[in-house]
Design a protein around this motif. Sequence first.
Motif, PDB file in Angstrom:
ATOM      1  N   SER A 186      -9.337   8.927  16.735  1.00 39.51           N
ATOM      2  CA  SER A 186      -9.968   7.613  16.596  1.00 39.51           C
ATOM      3  C   SER A 186     -11.375   7.632  17.180  1.00 39.51           C
ATOM      4  O   SER A 186     -11.677   8.398  18.098  1.00 39.51           O
ATOM      5  CB  SER A 186      -9.136   6.541  17.304  1.00 39.51           C
ATOM      6  OG  SER A 186      -7.884   6.374  16.674  1.00 39.51           O
ATOM      7  N   ILE A 187     -12.241   6.780  16.636  1.00 47.11           N
ATOM      8  CA  ILE A 187     -13.590   6.608  17.163  1.00 47.11           C
ATOM      9  C   ILE A 187     -13.593   5.369  18.045  1.00 47.11           C
ATOM     10  O   ILE A 187     -13.216   4.281  17.609  1.00 47.11           O
ATOM     11  CB  ILE A 187     -14.613   6.460  16.025  1.00 47.11           C
ATOM     12  CG1 ILE A 187     -14.659   7.754  15.203  1.00 47.11           C
ATOM     13  CG2 ILE A 187     -15.994   6.129  16.573  1.00 47.11           C
ATOM     14  CD1 ILE A 187     -15.598   7.697  14.019  1.00 47.11           C
ATOM     15  N   ALA A 188     -13.999   5.540  19.300  1.00 44.25           N
ATOM     16  CA  ALA A 188     -13.910   4.464  20.290  1.00 44.25           C
ATOM     17  C   ALA A 188     -15.113   3.530  20.194  1.00 44.25           C
ATOM     18  O   ALA A 188     -16.012   3.540  21.034  1.00 44.25           O
ATOM     19  CB  ALA A 188     -13.799   5.041  21.698  1.00 44.25           C
ATOM     20  N   SER A 189     -15.133   2.730  19.141  1.00 39.34           N
ATOM     21  CA  SER A 189     -16.184   1.718  18.980  1.00 39.34           C
ATOM     22  C   SER A 189     -15.607   0.351  19.303  1.00 39.34           C
ATOM     23  O   SER A 189     -14.481   0.033  18.909  1.00 39.34           O
ATOM     24  CB  SER A 189     -16.726   1.717  17.548  1.00 39.34           C
ATOM     25  OG  SER A 189     -17.415   2.912  17.269  1.00 39.34           O
ATOM     26  N   ASN A 190     -16.402  -0.457  20.008  1.00 42.24           N
ATOM     27  CA  ASN A 190     -15.899  -1.783  20.348  1.00 42.24           C
ATOM     28  C   ASN A 190     -16.114  -2.758  19.191  1.00 42.24           C
ATOM     29  O   ASN A 190     -16.739  -2.438  18.168  1.00 42.24           O
ATOM     30  CB  ASN A 190     -16.558  -2.307  21.638  1.00 42.24           C
ATOM     31  CG  ASN A 190     -18.065  -2.431  21.522  1.00 42.24           C
ATOM     32  OD1 ASN A 190     -18.602  -2.755  20.459  1.00 42.24           O
ATOM     33  ND2 ASN A 190     -18.769  -2.183  22.625  1.00 42.24           N
ATOM     34  N   LYS A 191     -15.604  -3.959  19.363  1.00 41.47           N
ATOM     35  CA  LYS A 191     -15.633  -4.972  18.303  1.00 41.47           C
ATOM     36  C   LYS A 191     -17.055  -5.300  17.883  1.00 41.47           C
ATOM     37  O   LYS A 191     -17.354  -5.440  16.692  1.00 41.47           O
ATOM     38  CB  LYS A 191     -14.910  -6.234  18.781  1.00 41.47           C
ATOM     39  CG  LYS A 191     -14.875  -7.354  17.751  1.00 41.47           C
ATOM     40  CD  LYS A 191     -14.142  -8.562  18.291  1.00 41.47           C
ATOM     41  CE  LYS A 191     -14.135  -9.697  17.278  1.00 41.47           C
ATOM     42  NZ  LYS A 191     -13.437 -10.906  17.812  1.00 41.47           N
ATOM     43  N   ASN A 192     -17.963  -5.406  18.847  1.00 39.70           N
ATOM     44  CA  ASN A 192     -19.349  -5.767  18.527  1.00 39.70           C
ATOM     45  C   ASN A 192     -20.033  -4.689  17.683  1.00 39.70           C
ATOM     46  O   ASN A 192     -20.797  -5.001  16.766  1.00 39.70           O
ATOM     47  CB  ASN A 192     -20.146  -6.004  19.813  1.00 39.70           C
ATOM     48  CG  ASN A 192     -19.712  -7.257  20.538  1.00 39.70           C
ATOM     49  OD1 ASN A 192     -19.139  -8.176  19.931  1.00 39.70           O
ATOM     50  ND2 ASN A 192     -19.960  -7.317  21.833  1.00 39.70           N
ATOM     51  N   THR A 193     -19.767  -3.425  17.993  1.00 39.57           N
ATOM     52  CA  THR A 193     -20.370  -2.326  17.239  1.00 39.57           C
ATOM     53  C   THR A 193     -19.877  -2.327  15.798  1.00 39.57           C
ATOM     54  O   THR A 193     -20.658  -2.151  14.857  1.00 39.57           O
ATOM     55  CB  THR A 193     -20.039  -0.975  17.897  1.00 39.57           C
ATOM     56  OG1 THR A 193     -20.544  -0.965  19.229  1.00 39.57           O
ATOM     57  CG2 THR A 193     -20.655   0.174  17.120  1.00 39.57           C
ATOM     58  N   ILE A 194     -18.579  -2.550  15.620  1.00 41.18           N
ATOM     59  CA  ILE A 194     -18.018  -2.570  14.272  1.00 41.18           C
ATOM     60  C   ILE A 194     -18.553  -3.761  13.484  1.00 41.18           C
ATOM     61  O   ILE A 194     -18.885  -3.643  12.294  1.00 41.18           O
ATOM     62  CB  ILE A 194     -16.485  -2.607  14.336  1.00 41.18           C
ATOM     63  CG1 ILE A 194     -15.968  -1.291  14.937  1.00 41.18           C
ATOM     64  CG2 ILE A 194     -15.885  -2.815  12.943  1.00 41.18           C
ATOM     65  CD1 ILE A 194     -14.483  -1.241  15.141  1.00 41.18           C
ATOM     66  N   GLU A 195     -18.691  -4.907  14.135  1.00 43.34           N
ATOM     67  CA  GLU A 195     -19.257  -6.074  13.461  1.00 43.34           C
ATOM     68  C   GLU A 195     -20.706  -5.831  13.057  1.00 43.34           C
ATOM     69  O   GLU A 195     -21.143  -6.237  11.976  1.00 43.34           O
ATOM     70  CB  GLU A 195     -19.161  -7.301  14.371  1.00 43.34           C
ATOM     71  CG  GLU A 195     -17.743  -7.840  14.522  1.00 43.34           C
ATOM     72  CD  GLU A 195     -17.680  -9.075  15.405  1.00 43.34           C
ATOM     73  OE1 GLU A 195     -18.721  -9.422  16.014  1.00 43.34           O
ATOM     74  OE2 GLU A 195     -16.608  -9.698  15.467  1.00 43.34           O
ATOM     75  N   GLU A 196     -21.455  -5.148  13.923  1.00 42.88           N
ATOM     76  CA  GLU A 196     -22.843  -4.817  13.603  1.00 42.88           C
ATOM     77  C   GLU A 196     -22.904  -3.855  12.424  1.00 42.88           C
ATOM     78  O   GLU A 196     -23.750  -3.993  11.528  1.00 42.88           O
ATOM     79  CB  GLU A 196     -23.521  -4.202  14.834  1.00 42.88           C
ATOM     80  CG  GLU A 196     -25.019  -4.044  14.691  1.00 42.88           C
ATOM     81  CD  GLU A 196     -25.685  -3.556  15.968  1.00 42.88           C
ATOM     82  OE1 GLU A 196     -26.923  -3.506  16.012  1.00 42.88           O
ATOM     83  OE2 GLU A 196     -24.947  -3.211  16.923  1.00 42.88           O
ATOM     84  N   LEU A 197     -22.004  -2.879  12.414  1.00 37.94           N
ATOM     85  CA  LEU A 197     -21.932  -1.932  11.309  1.00 37.94           C
ATOM     86  C   LEU A 197     -21.612  -2.657  10.002  1.00 37.94           C
ATOM     87  O   LEU A 197     -22.247  -2.410   8.962  1.00 37.94           O
ATOM     88  CB  LEU A 197     -20.870  -0.875  11.597  1.00 37.94           C
ATOM     89  CG  LEU A 197     -20.646   0.191  10.531  1.00 37.94           C
ATOM     90  CD1 LEU A 197     -21.891   1.044  10.351  1.00 37.94           C
ATOM     91  CD2 LEU A 197     -19.455   1.067  10.893  1.00 37.94           C
ATOM     92  N   ASN A 198     -20.635  -3.542  10.048  1.00 37.10           N
ATOM     93  CA  ASN A 198     -20.280  -4.327   8.860  1.00 37.10           C
ATOM     94  C   ASN A 198     -21.472  -5.134   8.357  1.00 37.10           C
ATOM     95  O   ASN A 198     -21.753  -5.185   7.150  1.00 37.10           O
ATOM     96  CB  ASN A 198     -19.127  -5.280   9.178  1.00 37.10           C
ATOM     97  CG  ASN A 198     -17.807  -4.562   9.420  1.00 37.10           C
ATOM     98  OD1 ASN A 198     -17.613  -3.441   8.957  1.00 37.10           O
ATOM     99  ND2 ASN A 198     -16.907  -5.199  10.150  1.00 37.10           N
ATOM    100  N   ASN A 199     -22.175  -5.776   9.280  1.00 36.25           N
ATOM    101  CA  ASN A 199     -23.269  -6.682   8.936  1.00 36.25           C
ATOM    102  C   ASN A 199     -24.480  -5.950   8.363  1.00 36.25           C
ATOM    103  O   ASN A 199     -25.226  -6.509   7.557  1.00 36.25           O
ATOM    104  CB  ASN A 199     -23.686  -7.478  10.175  1.00 36.25           C
ATOM    105  CG  ASN A 199     -24.702  -8.545   9.854  1.00 36.25           C
ATOM    106  OD1 ASN A 199     -24.513  -9.345   8.937  1.00 36.25           O
ATOM    107  ND2 ASN A 199     -25.795  -8.577  10.602  1.00 36.25           N
ATOM    108  N   GLN A 200     -24.671  -4.681   8.761  1.00 40.45           N
ATOM    109  CA  GLN A 200     -25.871  -3.959   8.363  1.00 40.45           C
ATOM    110  C   GLN A 200     -25.647  -2.978   7.215  1.00 40.45           C
ATOM    111  O   GLN A 200     -26.542  -2.208   6.872  1.00 40.45           O
ATOM    112  CB  GLN A 200     -26.440  -3.207   9.571  1.00 40.45           C
ATOM    113  CG  GLN A 200     -26.925  -4.116  10.688  1.00 40.45           C
ATOM    114  CD  GLN A 200     -27.519  -3.361  11.852  1.00 40.45           C
ATOM    115  OE1 GLN A 200     -27.727  -2.145  11.791  1.00 40.45           O
ATOM    116  NE2 GLN A 200     -27.807  -4.068  12.939  1.00 40.45           N
TER     117      GLN A 200
END
Length: 268
Positions: free
Chosen positions: A113-127
Amino acid sequence: ENVLCREEIKHPLVRNALSMLKIDESIEIVSTADIPSSGSGLGSSSAFSVGLIRALHAFRGEVLPDRVCAELACELEIELCESPIGKQDQYAASFGGLKVYKFNQDDSVSVESIASNKNTIEELNNQTLVFYIGGHRNANEILRQQSALLQKTNKAKSMSKMVDLVWDLKCELESQSVKNFGAILHENWMIKRDLLSGVSNPFIDEMYAQALACGASGGKLLGAGGGGFMIFHAANDSIKKKIRARFSKLREVYFEVEQSGSAVIFYQ
């Protein structure tokens, strides 16, 4: 198709899946999709295989672990249907989420698994922007040519560099940043585009250049090449607006990282 026995089924995945699981009972199988089911570059055939395998086990009252489901889907596509593909799409569809899959020489697969937090994933989704560009290509033929290229030393080095970029991206996401996400995609695409002539074409090259001119930090064509979907990284709303305006005639597909993989939903 409406047939009397599984041997009469023309659909190779369905026919071989029923044969592999020795299902002889009367059964109705229906599939629907939000994307083109062939040549999309999104791993749709493997997603179908994983879903089919999981659903058929549910039909028999069995719950299938993710790894077992992935391996059975690999057996179905690679061995029984003789598709010249790897195992990454089946594992991605089975496990879901942000993962690194390591394919070992003994044919086993390690899942991390890649240890990304919720904010990072949301930023990835948004961009992240994804567009369907259409185009018909024989993904299997492109993959066969790519496999042959691995026998050539200079091409093998390029493939090795693409693998190294996986770990670069993992470090980026685990540092809770997507700043270099586009640059990593760009480097990957430049290497892959030069591997084989059939991976890209003038239309794809022009589209990519236009996206960069609009401010995209990078992107790539998804899948084997030749058509399907383009993905771009846009760091802010202004850049996203420019890209969307430039490609307004193309179908944009909503992007979001799915945290779970294939699942069975029971309803009455």
